[in-house]
Design a protein around this motif. Structure first.
Motif, mmCIF file in Angstrom:
data_model
loop_
_atom_site.group_PDB
_atom_site.id
_atom_site.type_symbol
_atom_site.label_atom_id
_atom_site.label_comp_id
_atom_site.label_asym_id
_atom_site.label_seq_id
_atom_site.Cartn_x
_atom_site.Cartn_y
_atom_site.Cartn_z
ATOM 1 N N TRP A 94 -36.030 -2.713 2.732
ATOM 2 C CA TRP A 94 -37.161 -3.632 2.695
ATOM 3 C C TRP A 94 -38.553 -3.026 2.726
ATOM 4 O O TRP A 94 -39.472 -3.613 2.188
ATOM 5 C CB TRP A 94 -37.102 -4.711 3.774
ATOM 6 N N THR A 95 -38.762 -1.885 3.407
ATOM 7 C CA THR A 95 -40.142 -1.376 3.424
ATOM 8 C C THR A 95 -40.596 -1.028 2.002
ATOM 9 O O THR A 95 -41.681 -1.465 1.584
ATOM 10 C CB THR A 95 -40.301 -0.175 4.380
ATOM 11 N N PRO A 96 -39.780 -0.279 1.213
ATOM 12 C CA PRO A 96 -40.221 0.000 -0.165
ATOM 13 C C PRO A 96 -40.382 -1.286 -0.989
ATOM 14 O O PRO A 96 -41.307 -1.390 -1.805
ATOM 15 C CB PRO A 96 -39.098 0.873 -0.729
ATOM 16 N N GLN A 97 -39.507 -2.258 -0.734
ATOM 17 C CA GLN A 97 -39.582 -3.535 -1.450
ATOM 18 C C GLN A 97 -40.893 -4.272 -1.118
ATOM 19 O O GLN A 97 -41.549 -4.839 -2.000
ATOM 20 C CB GLN A 97 -38.380 -4.383 -1.032
ATOM 21 N N LEU A 111 -41.006 5.960 11.773
ATOM 22 C CA LEU A 111 -41.957 6.605 10.854
ATOM 23 C C LEU A 111 -41.683 8.110 10.787
ATOM 24 O O LEU A 111 -41.711 8.715 9.706
ATOM 25 C CB LEU A 111 -43.402 6.336 11.307
ATOM 26 N N ALA A 112 -41.382 8.712 11.948
ATOM 27 C CA ALA A 112 -41.104 10.158 11.964
ATOM 28 C C ALA A 112 -39.892 10.463 11.077
ATOM 29 O O ALA A 112 -39.853 11.474 10.380
ATOM 30 C CB ALA A 112 -40.848 10.611 13.398
ATOM 31 N N ARG A 113 -38.892 9.586 11.122
ATOM 32 C CA ARG A 113 -37.657 9.791 10.354
ATOM 33 C C ARG A 113 -37.820 9.442 8.876
ATOM 34 O O ARG A 113 -37.223 10.057 8.010
ATOM 35 C CB ARG A 113 -36.571 8.891 10.951
ATOM 36 N N ASN A 114 -38.630 8.435 8.594
ATOM 37 C CA ASN A 114 -38.687 7.873 7.235
ATOM 38 C C ASN A 114 -40.060 8.017 6.582
ATOM 39 O O ASN A 114 -40.431 7.175 5.753
ATOM 40 C CB ASN A 114 -38.318 6.381 7.282
ATOM 41 N N ALA A 115 -40.780 9.042 6.958
ATOM 42 C CA ALA A 115 -42.149 9.200 6.438
ATOM 43 C C ALA A 115 -42.177 9.194 4.910
ATOM 44 O O ALA A 115 -43.094 8.660 4.288
ATOM 45 C CB ALA A 115 -42.762 10.494 6.977
ATOM 46 N N GLY A 153 -48.125 8.534 0.626
ATOM 47 C CA GLY A 153 -48.841 8.305 -0.627
ATOM 48 C C GLY A 153 -48.869 6.847 -1.060
ATOM 49 O O GLY A 153 -49.379 6.524 -2.125
ATOM 50 N N ARG A 154 -48.326 5.949 -0.253
ATOM 51 C CA ARG A 154 -48.239 4.539 -0.653
ATOM 52 C C ARG A 154 -49.084 3.613 0.228
ATOM 53 O O ARG A 154 -48.973 2.391 0.115
ATOM 54 C CB ARG A 154 -46.782 4.064 -0.589
#
Ligand SMILES: [Zn+2]
Length: 268
Positions: free
Chosen positions: A91-94, A115-119, A124-125
């Motif tokens: 969902w975050t990219p969506q 955030l640390a895991r999925n930076a 850049g977005r």
């Protein structure tokens, strides 16, 4: 790190508990053992707040005030969309894709450890967006000691700064729960606290997506802060899946989208 209840308000001591409290005092005085039984029942149902969170007696007061913001008083037709609990693959990219497509900014209250895991999901977005602090592990700040609250908030602050290159200025306490320690650490970081004035309802509660979109579009006012989630159970996906429809509907009513900090600058 389970997050099941942004829509739940913290329980308040009701009349029943006050009455039980009086019963406890009377029982203790008059009936000895009977008072003890009442005390056990009372404690089981309503655990006491830890002294570490409740007591502020020994602290130096911070030298900065902390604002608590549910919505902003403005005449301009501005709305702030906010998304909590990410970033996660689901969902975050969506959500970012839908916001890019609409060229609409939003504010993401991120969980530091995620955030640390999925930076890489957000790097850049985030140029048009704002990122706020949502603690390190989706912590219940109403229960944390000053030292623990400080660690949770500070670690998240540093991670957001490293990933986005910008220091956050807003904190949203998970579930809207906060204690004296929260206010103290928020003051130390120069944060203000952001809650919300309009919630995208969870499908679990029986709301159909079209109804939920209509509820957001119809109930938005100038200065509304909308809360959705970019992480969670499938029933919560509406906030992301229906984002294009919500944006279209709100634009149809003449609303423009801004980040929470931009919304505050438009205050009367
Ligand atoms: Zn949350």
């Amino acid at each position: 790190m389970k997050d099941t209840g942004e829509d739940r308000r913290p329980a308040r001591p009701g009349r029943r508990n006050i009455i039980r409290g009086l019963g406890l005092a009377a029982g203790g005085l008059l009936a000895g053992g009977a008072g003890f039984a009442t005390e056990q029942a009372w404690r089981r149902e309503d655990p006491p707040t830890p002294a570490s969170a409740a007591s502020v007696d020994s602290w130096q007061p911070p030298d900065r005030q902390v604002d608590v913001i549910w919505a902003v008083n403005t005449r301009r037709r501005l709305v702030a969309l906010t998304f909590d609990d990410g970033p996660m693959e689901r969902w975050t990219p969506q959500a970012l894709d839908a916001l890019d497509e609409a060229k609409a900014p939003a504010t993401f209250f991120m969980v530091g450890s995620r955030l640390a895991r999925n930076a890489r999901l957000v790097e850049g977005r985030l140029d048009r967006h704002e990122v706020g602090n949502h603690t390190w592990k989706h912590d219940d700040l109403s229960k944390l000691s000053l030292a623990h609250a400080r660690r949770s908030i500070h670690r998240t602050h540093r991670t957001i700064e490293e990933v986005t290159g910008r220091a956050p200025t807003l904190l949203r306490p998970p579930w809207g729960r906060l204690g004296g320690t929260t206010l103290h650490v928020a003051a130390e970081h120069g944060y203000d606290l952001v809650l919300w004035s309009l919630l995208v309802q969870d499908r679990r509660l029986g709301h159909e997506p079209a109804e939920m979109v209509a509820a957001v579009v119809d109930n938005a006012r100038p200065g509304t802060i909308v809360l959705g989630h970019d992480v969670g159970a499938a029933s919560r996906e509406t906030a992301v899946a229906q984002l294009p429809a919500m944006i279209r509907g709100l634009r149809g009513r003449g609303f423009e989208f801004v980040t929470v900090s931009q919304l505050r600058r438009a205050a009367i």
